[in-house]
Design a protein around this motif. Sequence first.
Motif, PDB file in Angstrom:
ATOM      1  N   MET A   1       0.847  -1.185   0.000  1.00  0.00           N
ATOM      2  CA  MET A   1       0.000   0.000   0.000  1.00  0.00           C
ATOM      3  C   MET A   1       0.889   1.243   0.000  1.00  0.00           C
ATOM      4  O   MET A   1       1.822   1.331   0.795  1.00  0.00           O
ATOM      5  CB  MET A   1      -0.874  -0.046   1.257  1.00  0.00           C
ATOM      6  N   PRO A   2       0.656   2.203  -0.871  1.00  0.00           N
ATOM      7  CA  PRO A   2       1.485   3.405  -0.895  1.00  0.00           C
ATOM      8  C   PRO A   2       1.296   4.237   0.365  1.00  0.00           C
ATOM      9  O   PRO A   2       0.224   4.252   0.954  1.00  0.00           O
ATOM     10  CB  PRO A   2       0.997   4.152  -2.132  1.00  0.00           C
ATOM     11  N   ARG A   3       2.368   4.866   0.761  1.00  0.00           N
ATOM     12  CA  ARG A   3       2.312   5.678   1.976  1.00  0.00           C
ATOM     13  C   ARG A   3       2.111   7.137   1.615  1.00  0.00           C
ATOM     14  O   ARG A   3       2.426   7.571   0.522  1.00  0.00           O
ATOM     15  CB  ARG A   3       3.611   5.540   2.754  1.00  0.00           C
ATOM     16  N   GLY A   4       1.628   7.913   2.577  1.00  0.00           N
ATOM     17  CA  GLY A   4       1.564   9.357   2.414  1.00  0.00           C
ATOM     18  C   GLY A   4       0.310   9.866   1.739  1.00  0.00           C
ATOM     19  O   GLY A   4      -0.448   9.132   1.128  1.00  0.00           O
TER      20      GLY A   4
ATOM     21  N   ASP B   1      -3.424  -3.812  -3.950  1.00  0.00           N
ATOM     22  CA  ASP B   1      -2.423  -3.044  -3.192  1.00  0.00           C
ATOM     23  C   ASP B   1      -1.102  -2.925  -3.947  1.00  0.00           C
ATOM     24  O   ASP B   1      -0.502  -1.850  -3.999  1.00  0.00           O
ATOM     25  CB  ASP B   1      -2.179  -3.682  -1.823  1.00  0.00           C
ATOM     26  N   GLU B   2      -0.656  -4.030  -4.518  1.00  0.00           N
ATOM     27  CA  GLU B   2       0.601  -4.020  -5.263  1.00  0.00           C
ATOM     28  C   GLU B   2       0.480  -3.145  -6.508  1.00  0.00           C
ATOM     29  O   GLU B   2       1.399  -2.391  -6.841  1.00  0.00           O
ATOM     30  CB  GLU B   2       1.001  -5.446  -5.645  1.00  0.00           C
ATOM     31  N   ALA B   3      -0.658  -3.213  -7.181  1.00  0.00           N
ATOM     32  CA  ALA B   3      -0.876  -2.397  -8.376  1.00  0.00           C
ATOM     33  C   ALA B   3      -0.836  -0.915  -8.027  1.00  0.00           C
ATOM     34  O   ALA B   3      -0.237  -0.110  -8.751  1.00  0.00           O
ATOM     35  CB  ALA B   3      -2.211  -2.762  -9.018  1.00  0.00           C
ATOM     36  N   GLU B   4      -1.471  -0.556  -6.913  1.00  0.00           N
ATOM     37  CA  GLU B   4      -1.484   0.855  -6.490  1.00  0.00           C
ATOM     38  C   GLU B   4      -0.073   1.322  -6.143  1.00  0.00           C
ATOM     39  O   GLU B   4       0.350   2.408  -6.537  1.00  0.00           O
ATOM     40  CB  GLU B   4      -2.419   1.036  -5.288  1.00  0.00           C
ATOM     41  N   ALA B   5       0.670   0.487  -5.421  1.00  0.00           N
ATOM     42  CA  ALA B   5       2.040   0.848  -5.035  1.00  0.00           C
ATOM     43  C   ALA B   5       2.918   1.033  -6.267  1.00  0.00           C
ATOM     44  O   ALA B   5       3.675   2.006  -6.375  1.00  0.00           O
ATOM     45  CB  ALA B   5       2.626  -0.223  -4.117  1.00  0.00           C
ATOM     46  N   ARG B   6       2.806   0.114  -7.228  1.00  0.00           N
ATOM     47  CA  ARG B   6       3.599   0.212  -8.457  1.00  0.00           C
ATOM     48  C   ARG B   6       3.208   1.447  -9.265  1.00  0.00           C
ATOM     49  O   ARG B   6       4.066   2.115  -9.856  1.00  0.00           O
ATOM     50  CB  ARG B   6       3.403  -1.030  -9.316  1.00  0.00           C
TER      51      ARG B   6
ATOM     52  N   GLU C   1      -2.492   1.748 -12.492  1.00  0.00           N
ATOM     53  CA  GLU C   1      -3.014   0.779 -11.525  1.00  0.00           C
ATOM     54  C   GLU C   1      -3.991  -0.191 -12.202  1.00  0.00           C
ATOM     55  O   GLU C   1      -3.904  -1.415 -12.016  1.00  0.00           O
ATOM     56  CB  GLU C   1      -3.711   1.520 -10.380  1.00  0.00           C
ATOM     57  N   GLN C   2      -4.905   0.335 -13.004  1.00  0.00           N
ATOM     58  CA  GLN C   2      -5.867  -0.510 -13.711  1.00  0.00           C
ATOM     59  C   GLN C   2      -5.153  -1.475 -14.655  1.00  0.00           C
ATOM     60  O   GLN C   2      -5.542  -2.646 -14.776  1.00  0.00           O
ATOM     61  CB  GLN C   2      -6.856   0.355 -14.497  1.00  0.00           C
ATOM     62  N   SER C   3      -4.107  -1.001 -15.290  1.00  0.00           N
ATOM     63  CA  SER C   3      -3.341  -1.831 -16.205  1.00  0.00           C
ATOM     64  C   SER C   3      -2.695  -3.010 -15.463  1.00  0.00           C
ATOM     65  O   SER C   3      -2.729  -4.148 -15.931  1.00  0.00           O
ATOM     66  CB  SER C   3      -2.277  -0.981 -16.887  1.00  0.00           C
TER      67      SER C   3
END
Length: 125
Positions: A1-4, A32-37, A21-23
């Motif tokens: 999960m991205p921080r901040g 969570d991993e998609a959002e972080a990336r 993220e959708q890709s």
Amino acid sequence: MPRGEKDKYTDKQKRKAEHIEQSYEAKGVSKDEAEARAWATVNKQSGGGERKGGSGQQKSPAAKAKARESSARRAVATKHGVPRSRQQLEDMTKAELMDRARKRHIAGRSTMRKGELIEALRKVA
């Protein structure tokens, strides 16, 4: 999960992160991993959220002009072989002023700004 917080990002950066993220999710990566990336990619490409430029200390146009003039004067003096000791205090760099202040044992020099160093050196000279 991205921080901040994401408040500092532009709308374009937010849309880009959402698209990335959708890709990733379409390729089977977890939410969570998609959002972080996605945010890592946005940060890598654009340097992060909106920022006020610079280091925090802004110079006025007049101060910038004076600094350029001073730099030009130092360059000419160097070219013509004028020793540093004979130059005006205003034409010296802060490092050179600090060195002089250290040699003259001026107290509090480490916290002084360039103008304060010049004043202190004039008082002891």
